[in-house]
Design a protein around this motif. Sequence first.
Motif, PDB file in Angstrom:
ATOM      1  N   PRO A 161      48.944  34.069  46.238  1.00  0.00           N
ATOM      2  CA  PRO A 161      48.225  32.960  46.871  1.00  0.00           C
ATOM      3  C   PRO A 161      48.552  32.724  48.348  1.00  0.00           C
ATOM      4  CG  PRO A 161      50.041  32.106  45.597  1.00  0.00           C
ATOM      5  CD  PRO A 161      50.019  33.599  45.367  1.00  0.00           C
ATOM      6  N   ASP A 162      49.606  33.349  48.880  1.00  0.00           N
ATOM      7  CA  ASP A 162      49.995  33.094  50.269  1.00  0.00           C
ATOM      8  C   ASP A 162      49.049  33.780  51.247  1.00  0.00           C
ATOM      9  OD1 ASP A 162      52.208  31.684  49.374  1.00  0.00           O
ATOM     10  OD2 ASP A 162      53.524  33.431  49.464  1.00  0.00           O
ATOM     11  N   ALA A 163      48.665  33.057  52.290  1.00  0.00           N
ATOM     12  CA  ALA A 163      47.849  33.658  53.350  1.00  0.00           C
ATOM     13  C   ALA A 163      48.702  34.702  54.065  1.00  0.00           C
ATOM     14  CB  ALA A 163      47.377  32.589  54.325  1.00  0.00           C
ATOM     15  N   LEU A 177      44.554  35.800  45.567  1.00  0.00           N
ATOM     16  CA  LEU A 177      44.787  35.131  44.293  1.00  0.00           C
ATOM     17  C   LEU A 177      43.993  35.756  43.145  1.00  0.00           C
ATOM     18  CD1 LEU A 177      46.338  32.898  42.947  1.00  0.00           C
ATOM     19  CD2 LEU A 177      44.508  31.329  43.518  1.00  0.00           C
ATOM     20  N   GLU A 178      42.703  36.016  43.369  1.00  0.00           N
ATOM     21  CA  GLU A 178      41.853  36.430  42.252  1.00  0.00           C
ATOM     22  C   GLU A 178      42.174  37.808  41.690  1.00  0.00           C
ATOM     23  OE1 GLU A 178      39.732  37.784  45.921  1.00  0.00           O
ATOM     24  OE2 GLU A 178      40.789  35.979  45.350  1.00  0.00           O
ATOM     25  N   GLN A 201      42.332  49.235  40.391  1.00  0.00           N
ATOM     26  CA  GLN A 201      41.204  49.691  39.593  1.00  0.00           C
ATOM     27  C   GLN A 201      40.299  48.511  39.208  1.00  0.00           C
ATOM     28  OE1 GLN A 201      40.456  52.829  39.333  1.00  0.00           O
ATOM     29  NE2 GLN A 201      42.325  53.389  40.395  1.00  0.00           N
ATOM     30  N   ALA A 202      40.910  47.356  38.899  1.00  0.00           N
ATOM     31  CA  ALA A 202      40.125  46.159  38.556  1.00  0.00           C
ATOM     32  C   ALA A 202      39.305  45.689  39.756  1.00  0.00           C
ATOM     33  CB  ALA A 202      41.052  45.048  38.072  1.00  0.00           C
ATOM     34  N   LEU A 203      39.899  45.710  40.953  1.00  0.00           N
ATOM     35  CA  LEU A 203      39.158  45.334  42.158  1.00  0.00           C
ATOM     36  C   LEU A 203      37.983  46.282  42.363  1.00  0.00           C
ATOM     37  CD1 LEU A 203      38.769  43.872  44.904  1.00  0.00           C
ATOM     38  CD2 LEU A 203      40.345  45.553  45.859  1.00  0.00           C
TER      39      LEU A 203
END
Length: 180
Positions: free
Chosen positions: A51-53, A45-46, A125-127
């Motif tokens: 959001p799905d597992a 999600l972040e 890149q954000a991660l």
Amino acid sequence: MSVPLLSDLRVPPVPGQFYMVPVVPYIYCGVKGDWPVIGPMHTDLEHFNFPDAHYHVDPRFLTEQQARRVERYGGTFYGSLAAVTQAQPLFRRGEPHEKGRPILKLRKCRSADTPYVHGGKPVIQALRADYPNPAEPIRRTDGRLLCPHRKADLSSLVPDDQGIVTCPLHGLHVDCRRPA
């Protein structure tokens, strides 16, 4: 002679050899079967707004039929390690799957490596910006090296010449050199 567990490896698996690998039952790319997975079930999600597992497919242990099917669906043998969502898992009566948890099955290794192919995407890149580059692995007392992001076991993955492994889940660079 016993078949090695993938989770016991501290070096990459040998192509052509058999291993006990985690699989989850699912219909993926139109094929019902037990798909090899890498890393724990997680949500994204972040960073990825997913959001799905889910699990990620481990292409090193696809069957011939699965590999052909993934290629037909636009992937490659290495592919994107697409997510196997557990929102609507495929469970079969009498099989030892419990709430989508993987079971171990005998699988032949197709390749020792799992290159990550989405490194240039802005979300990746954000991660990576949230971690040092390269990130330091979580070092377990049993010798396993885990990705600090989703705790995927990196111990059986091929590092580059500097000892860096690109995590096949989300592309984080992790320094997997063994301490001196």
